[in-house]
Design an enzyme around this catalytic site. Structure first.
Site, PDB file in Angstrom:
ATOM      1  N   ASP A 287       0.875  -1.162   0.000  1.00  0.00           N
ATOM      2  CA  ASP A 287       0.000   0.000   0.000  1.00  0.00           C
ATOM      3  C   ASP A 287       0.925   1.227   0.000  1.00  0.00           C
ATOM      4  O   ASP A 287       2.142   1.105   0.163  1.00  0.00           O
ATOM      5  CB  ASP A 287      -0.934  -0.028   1.215  1.00  0.00           C
ATOM      6  CG  ASP A 287      -2.168   0.856   0.974  1.00  0.00           C
ATOM      7  OD1 ASP A 287      -2.128   1.707   0.072  1.00  0.00           O
ATOM      8  OD2 ASP A 287      -3.163   0.697   1.697  1.00  0.00           O
TER       9      ASP A 287
HETATM   10  C1  BGC Z   1      -5.017   3.303   0.326  1.00  0.00           C
HETATM   11  C2  BGC Z   1      -5.179   2.350  -0.829  1.00  0.00           C
HETATM   12  C3  BGC Z   1      -4.967   3.074  -2.134  1.00  0.00           C
HETATM   13  C4  BGC Z   1      -3.605   3.754  -2.097  1.00  0.00           C
HETATM   14  C5  BGC Z   1      -3.201   4.446  -3.392  1.00  0.00           C
HETATM   15  C6  BGC Z   1      -3.766   4.161   0.227  1.00  0.00           C
HETATM   16  O1  BGC Z   1      -3.787   5.187   1.159  1.00  0.00           O
HETATM   17  O2  BGC Z   1      -5.007   2.559   1.532  1.00  0.00           O
HETATM   18  O3  BGC Z   1      -6.453   1.757  -0.778  1.00  0.00           O
HETATM   19  O4  BGC Z   1      -5.060   2.177  -3.201  1.00  0.00           O
HETATM   20  O5  BGC Z   1      -3.618   4.711  -1.053  1.00  0.00           O
HETATM   21  O6  BGC Z   1      -4.105   5.378  -3.837  1.00  0.00           O
END
Ligand code: BGC
Length: 754
Positions: A287
């Protein structure tokens, strides 16, 4: 320009051979570049936001795994041109000519300029219609691929058992079976059922692996300390289904720890379970800044270099957003701290996705087609259908709804969510949209006067979808709303009916990703003076309909007690205003049902429906039952359930039986009913939930129609993890229930023999 006669360009060879050939030709810089992404398109754009070959020399010269959100703010045609330019550079100017993945968010439709915005995930969960969900995600994939993107960081398969959590809206709901069905549908919609992905589909990512949806205190990213049995029976189920049934090609590790092990360094989770036990063949992504958080948040690494080593060795194959921690991989390999074979293993997995997508054969997209496909009328129609199916009728005393146009002269629409566009988090600007006020005005026509008043504020900021990424959110001084409330009450007195559009907004329920960007709450009451607004208008005697636009369950006790008609619309997507009006005026009969329990207070949490038998003690001085139960939702018609029966009341533990029920639409309107199958193991060697969803079907009934609805009870539906963590069916009696919600059903008993 790479030599196109090399084996890895030969589409006639098996993918495994092509990958091996390619890896054998890569130097260390080229290998590592395939394990991370560049941050958004801006890092490789010039001041006019066009692709910049000069910047590409800096970021892309060794190639790249993926580029994030290429052209969020660009029109479909511009985005297609941009992705084509990046691919042309990579194919023609880099040594090996490896095309890029482009990643996008698509939680409820593609998040990009002009793309179709569907109802938020929690609303899609409320449709209980996996076929519809598959079509919705197929549209997201089609729009994405048309713009040149090919890798979605979606769907979100978190089981949400903690509604204080700001990401509640991103989940399909609280039940492992329902979320599994929706998850498989979403993956098949995005990827198709084939490993080789055609030019209308893309690679899907299931996230956040795992147990992200019950963080301690509802605080995003906090520990989730649940037992192995809870993990396997609840949180892991949707992921397993997405891997085993859906064939998902990418999995995102979650920020949280489970039993002191953060997911980004949990080798049991990312390797033993995911790959060895489930046979996952795709790649694991981090993530955003999730690897670095092993250092900065969890303190299991002393620095980002150590974090990178922990993550790649545990099974994280790639880093999204930017090479924050993986920038240290070259040093780690050169110093012998990470074996090159581990890099090659990750590479093999990520490169496979590029071959599966056919990018080496055709890395480009057609800008003309992008213009026609993204946000097209057919997709808009599907957004309307999804909104119709997701809306839930929570209360309708005295059949106040549907409104009878011929009996109305003046409608007043009041509330902070009436006039703005509310799409929920992970949204961008669609080509077309309808607010609730616009939808009501369009449907009311010329003969009914429609008045509008804001009523009160939810937050200081103007109330719309843009709040989800704006950092600062503040509440207004309650005194500032005095005048608004008085005015709204006066207007309401003059009307035949008052429609109050209230709830939350994208600033009050969202991913809390930083201390200056919060989204979790310690209370689920309506913010500001919304409750008072509704009650004061109710006291005028004008009939009141409440329409909720929000991202998480709210403790609307007074409203549920007094107001005759309540609709839960969640964030209903770009066509949501039209869909709500269709339901208010009876053009569409509502049929959605709750995929998450509504508590009466945060003191009841956790309050998910499939709890264990010992959660049976009542509270002192309070009602113990939730406000609205899981699976609940009304219709403008009524259904009666009769004559539940089994094909055999006894079965061997390896056999199956069918259970049937006669369901009649006893009203005068056609409508959908979501029929739910639940089971309970009456006596078991380890404790089992008091009730568990095992199947469901959304069925259309004509007025007066009776249908026999049948489900098959397979051993799988009766099984659980025993004391040795083996999945078993234990002989004995099982309650088999078919009903209209988790609290309203018919029951029969099945006896299972060894
Ligand atoms: C979130 C993800 C997301 C990523 C990129 C993170 O903060 O937890 O769900 O895909 O950001 O946008």
């Amino acid at each position: 320009m790479a030599d196109k006669s090399l084996p890895y360009f030969n589409s006639g060879l098996p993918v495994t051979e092509r990958i091996a050939d390619l890896i054998s030709r890569m130097n260390l810089d080229e290998k590592i570049a395939q394990l991370y992404s560049v941050p958004w398109e801006v890092s490789i754009s010039d001041e006019n936001e066009n692709f910049s070959p000069a910047k590409a020399e800096q970021y892309l010269k060794h190639g790249i795994l993926h580029v994030g959100r290429p052209g969020l703010k660009k029109s479909p045609r511009e985005a297609a041109r941009f992705t084509n330019a990046v691919q042309k550079y990579l194919v023609e100017e880099t040594r090996l000519g490896i095309p890029a993945l482009f990643h996008e968010e698509a939680l409820h439709g593609l998040m990009a300029q002009g793309a179709t915005s569907f109802p938020q995930a929690i609303a899609l969960g409320s449709t209980w219609d996996p076929h519809l969900v598959r079509r919705v995600f197929a549209v997201a994939a089609r729009e994405m691929r048309a713009r040149g993107s090919n890798y979605a960081l979606t769907p979100d398969l978190d089981l949400v058992r903690e509604p204080r959590w700001g990401r509640t809206e991103e989940s399909f709901g609280e039940d492992p079976y329902l979320v599994s069905r929706m998850g498989v549908a979403a993956v098949l919609g995005l990827q198709s059922a084939s490993v080789n992905i055609d030019n209308e589909h893309i690679i899907a990512t299931v996230k956040h692996f795992t147990a992200h949806g019950q963080p301690q205190g509802g605080r995003n990213g906090a520990p989730v300390n649940v037992s192995m049995r809870e993990l396997r029976e609840n949180f892991l189920q949707p992921f397993r289904a997405a891997v085993v049934e859906g064939g998902v090609q990418s999995v995102m590790a979650s920020y949280n720890e489970i039993d002191s092990i953060p997911s980004h360094c949990n080798r049991w989770l990312l390797h033993d379970l995911l790959r060895t036990e489930w046979g996952f063949a795709g790649f694991v992504t981090s993530d955003g800044w999730g690897i670095g958080q092993l250092d900065t948040v969890h303190h299991v690494a002393a620095n980002k270099k150590e974090a990178a080593k922990l993550a790649i060795e545990a099974g994280v194959d790639s880093e999204i957003l930017c090479p924050d921690s993986f920038q240290f991989l070259p040093q780690l390999v050169k110093s012998g701290q990470v074996k090159e074979s581990i890099i090659d293993r990750a590479l093999e997995r990520v490169l496979r996705s590029k071959f599966n997508l056919g990018l080496f054969e055709n890395p480009y997209t057609d800008p003309d087609a992008a213009e026609h496909i993204v946000g097209c009328p057919e997709h808009r129609q599907l957004a309307l259908e999804a909104a119709h199916k997701s809306i839930i009728l929570l209360k309708n005393t005295g059949n106040l709804l549907p409104l009878h146009v011929d009996k109305l002269k003046k409608i007043v629409v009041i509330g902070p969510n009436a006039a703005g566009l509310h799409l929920g988090g992970y949204s961008y600007e669609p080509t077309h949209s309808v607010t609730v006020l616009e939808g009501i005005r369009q449907k009311a026509g010329n003969d009914i006067e429609v008045l509008y008043h804001e009523g009160c504020h939810i937050t200081k900021q103007p109330s719309d979808w843009r709040l989800w990424w704006q950092d600062e959110i503040g509440l207004v001084d309650p005194a500032e709303d005095d005048k608004l409330l008085d005015e709204a009450v006066e207007i309401a007195r003059q009307a035949d009916v008052a429609i109050l559009v209230i709830g939350g907004n994208e600033g009050t329920c969202r991913e809390g990703w930083d201390d200056n960007h919060l989204g979790d709450r310690d209370d689920l009451n309506l913010l500001g003076r919304q409750n008072e607004l509704v009650l004061r208008i109710f006291e005028t005697g004008t009939p009141v309909v409440v329409v909720l636009i929000n991202g998480r369950p709210l403790t609307i006790n007074d409203i549920a007690d007094k107001v005759p008609a309540i609709i839960e619309a969640w964030y209903p997507g770009q066509e949501g205003g039209a869909a709500i009006a269709d339901i208010l005026f009876g053009n569409v009969n509502p049929g959605g049902k709750l995929s998450i329990t509504f508590p009466r207070s945060v003191g009841q949490l956790p309050v998910y429906y499939n709890h264990k038998p010992s959660v049976n003690r009542h509270y002192l001085f309070a009602i113990t039952e939730p406000l609205f139960p899981f699976g609940y939702g009304l219709s403008y018609t009524t259904f009666s359930y009769n004559n539940i029966r089994l094909s055999a009341s006894n079965m061997h533990k390896n056999e199956s039986v069918t259970v049937s029920v006669d369901i009649t639409n006893t009203g005068t309107l056609a409508g959908d009913e979501i029929v739910q199958l639940y089971i309970r193991d009456r006596v078991s060697s380890v404790t089992r939930p008091v009730i568990e969803l095992k199947d469901f079907r959304r069925i259309y009934f004509k007025a007066g129609e009776t249908q026999i609805v049948q489900f098959t009870i397979t051993p799988d539906k009766l099984s659980f993890f025993d004391v040795h963590m083996q999945q078993v069916v234990e002989p004995g009696e099982f309650d088999i229930m078919i009903g209209t919600s988790s609290v309203n059903y018919l029951k029969t008993i099945l006896t299972v023999h060894a």
